[in-house]
Design an enzyme around this catalytic site. Structure first.
Site, short mmCIF file in Angstrom:
data_model
loop_
_atom_site.label_atom_id
_atom_site.label_comp_id
_atom_site.label_asym_id
_atom_site.label_seq_id
_atom_site.Cartn_x
_atom_site.Cartn_y
_atom_site.Cartn_z
N SER A 140 -1.79 -3.80 0.17
CA SER A 140 -2.20 -2.27 -0.02
C SER A 140 -2.91 -1.79 1.26
O SER A 140 -3.64 -2.67 2.04
CB SER A 140 -3.33 -2.24 -1.13
OG SER A 140 -3.76 -1.02 -1.18
N TYR A 154 -10.64 -4.72 -6.02
CA TYR A 154 -8.90 -4.58 -5.60
C TYR A 154 -8.67 -4.89 -4.24
O TYR A 154 -7.80 -5.50 -3.78
CB TYR A 154 -8.52 -3.41 -6.19
CG TYR A 154 -6.89 -3.23 -5.84
CD1 TYR A 154 -5.98 -3.63 -6.44
CD2 TYR A 154 -6.86 -2.24 -4.65
CE1 TYR A 154 -4.63 -3.35 -6.35
CE2 TYR A 154 -5.37 -1.90 -4.61
CZ TYR A 154 -4.39 -2.39 -5.23
OH TYR A 154 -3.11 -2.18 -4.69
#
Length: 245
Positions: A140, A154
């Site tokens: 990501s 995350y």
């Protein structure tokens, strides 16, 4: 075709980015096994699409939080396809919240699926990959920039993949296997729809002004899986429309 005759296993491929990757690899000539956890109907639809292209396809159910299941899924993919040339670690989950408010269950789930599962899958895949093999993980763009405090766990899980990719690339280079990471930005999926509650906020960061599609990520994966990327390893390719520019 970029990867004609190759055999690929894509985890978390019943929908979204994973499904786009699986279909694109098939278009580029690969037989594809797709991993999924719950969405049997969606997984079978992807399998049908791949078979319609004249490629072999199989769906393999596995819980990415279960170490034994991850290992078995890689083994089954290799058995069903007659070998393995490409592993795409795509399965991932998004749990957000301030650290003080996050449960240990959410923290464990994030680390188990986003960090441990790719490591375990790669460990299992190494037994099958040969010269020209590819391991590609999906991270990501939040690994490089964390614009909101609710993303800390995350983002931390995705940043771990950067170091893992670099280390494994050095370990496997002598075998002719490359290891790379693709870091998507805002991609229009069920997890982060462009018209969802965060769409307008995220769009303001994107240089191009719009969300990407699953195909944008799939095309990057197909390139890294091909011989054209043979001299690229240990790298992170960010596909985010310039959000982190």
């Amino acid at each position: 075709m970029l990867i004609s005759g190759k055999r690929a296993f894509v985890t978390g491929a019943s929908r979204g980015i994973g499904a786009a990757i699986a279909r694109t690899l098939a278009v580029e000539g690969a037989d594809v096994a797709i991993g999924y956890q719950r969405s049997t109907g969606l997984a079978e639809a992807v399998v049908r699409d791949i078979r319609a292209l004249g490629r072999k396809a199989v769906a393999i159910q596995a819980d990415s939080a279960d170490v034994a299941a991850v290992t078995r899924s890689v083994q089954k993919a290799a058995e069903e396809l007659g070998g393995l040339d490409i592993l795409v670690n795509n399965a991932g989950i998004l749990r957000t919240g301030e650290l003080r408010d996050m449960s240990l269950e959410d923290i464990d789930a994030t680390l188990n699926v986003n960090v441990r599962a790719p490591i375990v899958a790669a460990k299992a895949a190494v037994a099958y990959l040969g010269e020209g093999g590819r391991i590609i993980s999906i991270g990501s763009y939040f690994a490089d920039r964390v614009p909101a405090s609710v993303l800390s766990v995350y983002a931390g899980s995705k940043s771990a993949l950067i170091a893992f990719t670099k280390g494994l690339a050095r370990e496997l280079a002598c075998k002719g296997i490359t290891v790379n990471l693709v870091q998507p930005g805002s991609i229009d999926t069920d997890m982060n729809p462009s018209q969802g509650p965060y769409g307008d906020v995220l769009r303001q960061f994107i240089a191009t002004g719009h969300y990407g599609t699953g195909d944008d990520i799939a095309n990057a994966v197909a390139f890294l899986a091909s011989d054209k990327a043979a001299y690229i390893t240990g790298s992170s390719l960010t596909v985010d429309g310039g959000a982190n520019a």
